[in-house]
Design a protein around this motif. Structure first.
Motif, PDB file in Angstrom:
ATOM      1  N   ALA A   1      -1.449   1.989  -3.186  1.00 27.58           N
ATOM      2  CA  ALA A   1      -0.077   2.447  -3.372  1.00 27.58           C
ATOM      3  C   ALA A   1       0.749   2.214  -2.103  1.00 27.58           C
ATOM      4  O   ALA A   1       1.889   1.770  -2.165  1.00 27.58           O
ATOM      5  CB  ALA A   1      -0.060   3.927  -3.743  1.00 27.58           C
TER       6      ALA A   1
ATOM      7  N   THR B  24      -0.387  -2.887  -6.919  1.00 26.02           N
ATOM      8  CA  THR B  24       0.427  -1.771  -6.443  1.00 26.02           C
ATOM      9  C   THR B  24       1.488  -1.452  -7.486  1.00 26.02           C
ATOM     10  O   THR B  24       1.539  -2.074  -8.554  1.00 26.02           O
ATOM     11  CB  THR B  24       1.070  -2.107  -5.083  1.00 26.02           C
ATOM     12  OG1 THR B  24       1.584  -0.907  -4.489  1.00 26.02           O
ATOM     13  CG2 THR B  24       2.168  -3.153  -5.208  1.00 26.02           C
TER      14      THR B  24
ATOM     15  N   GLY C  43       2.332   4.267  -7.289  1.00 27.75           N
ATOM     16  CA  GLY C  43       0.923   3.998  -7.514  1.00 27.75           C
ATOM     17  C   GLY C  43       0.660   3.044  -8.667  1.00 27.75           C
ATOM     18  O   GLY C  43       1.581   2.548  -9.330  1.00 27.75           O
TER      19      GLY C  43
END
Length: 284
Positions: free
Chosen positions: A149, A171, A198
């Motif tokens: 993330a 990501t 995330g």
């Protein structure tokens, strides 16, 4: 050495008394011979590859569908690591299966923290599997896909500086633009798999499949595996039970919030060598 399991022996096609009995690794395994005796020998890489083959596409599904398997190791008391790493609780046979599972996969999905702790390197091309990978339409080695993330990654690692195939970084769409740019500048292929910061596990599997990666393997760590379990995208678990006790507060193989209803998996095969058990489970 002994082994037990359900059904007929996968891999070598040799059936033994009392179910499946075989050993995968460094020293050998018990396989059936005429008269019902058991003989120790090492499974060949071809036999292991057959034993752990990905499922064939179901008729009418329009081609290969993504299949996500995990490969993890745990001690008898549930520790997935010792001193932050899995190597101390592993064994040569475990590493032999580890290498085989990688050789069968299109991509290896791994969490950023595991990359840091385990010192991840690129998957290497192995001559023993070159012909089989070419026949399956695969490249010489699987890609590594790092789930992050924050994109707080060390782009000086060999994983980014010298991979045989470009490393992927999964990501979210809200990741910092400057960090996305840094990853791309380092040669990584950034894959957006979530609307927020995330990664959404369902989106991650879909995004990898769209890139042609349908034979998926994850090696954790525990936080990532917990997210995959909770999202219901894990199809198979290859679990090594190490005959060790560590105590302490090490993580289990899967972490994070618990699921509302436990996920039920069925045992497909069980191998044994020197007290290590190598189980393969599929969701029911």
């Amino acid at each position: 050495m002994a082994g037990t399991g359900a059904g007929s022996a996968e891999g070598g096609g040799e059936e033994v008394s009392e179910g499946v009995a075989s050993g995968p690794g460094a020293r050998g395994g018990a396989v059936g011979v005429p008269g019902g005796d058991l003989v120790d020998r090492e499974w060949s890489l071809d036999e292991l590859a057959a034993a752990y083959a990905y499922p064939e596409p179901e008729p009418g599904t329009g081609g290969p569908q993504p299949w996500l398997r995990a490969n993890m190791v745990s001690t008898l008391d549930g520790a997935a690591q010792h001193d932050g790493r899995s190597q101390p609780i592993s064994t040569a046979a475990d590493m032999r299966i580890f290498g085989t599972l990688r050789a069968l996969a299109d991509v290896v999905v791994v969490g950023a923290e595991t990359v840091r702790q385990e010192g991840y390197r690129p998957a290497r091309a192995r001559a023993e599997f070159a012909e089989a990978r070419e026949a399956a339409g695969q490249g010489p080695a699987p890609a590594i896909a790092v789930v992050s993330a924050s994109l707080d990654l060390d782009y000086g690692l060999p994983l980014f500086t010298s991979p045989s195939v470009p490393t992927l970084v999964l990501t979210g769409a809200a990741a910092a633009p400057d960090r996305i740019a840094a990853a791309e500048k380092a040669g990584a292929q950034v894959v957006i798999a979530g609307d927020g910061v995330g990664v959404d596990p369902v989106r991650a599997v879909q995004a990898l499949a769209e890139l042609g990666h349908t034979r998926l393997l994850t090696e954790g760590g525990p936080r990532l595996l917990g997210q995959l379990v909770a999202a219901g995208v894990l199809d198979e678990l290859c679990l090594t039970i190490s005959p060790m006790l560590t105590a302490g507060d090490a993580q289990r193989i899967a972490g994070g919030p618990s699921v509302a209803v436990p996920k039920r998996f069925e045992l497909v095969s069980l191998l044994e060598e020197e007290g290590f058990l190598f189980g393969r489970y599929r969701r029911t």
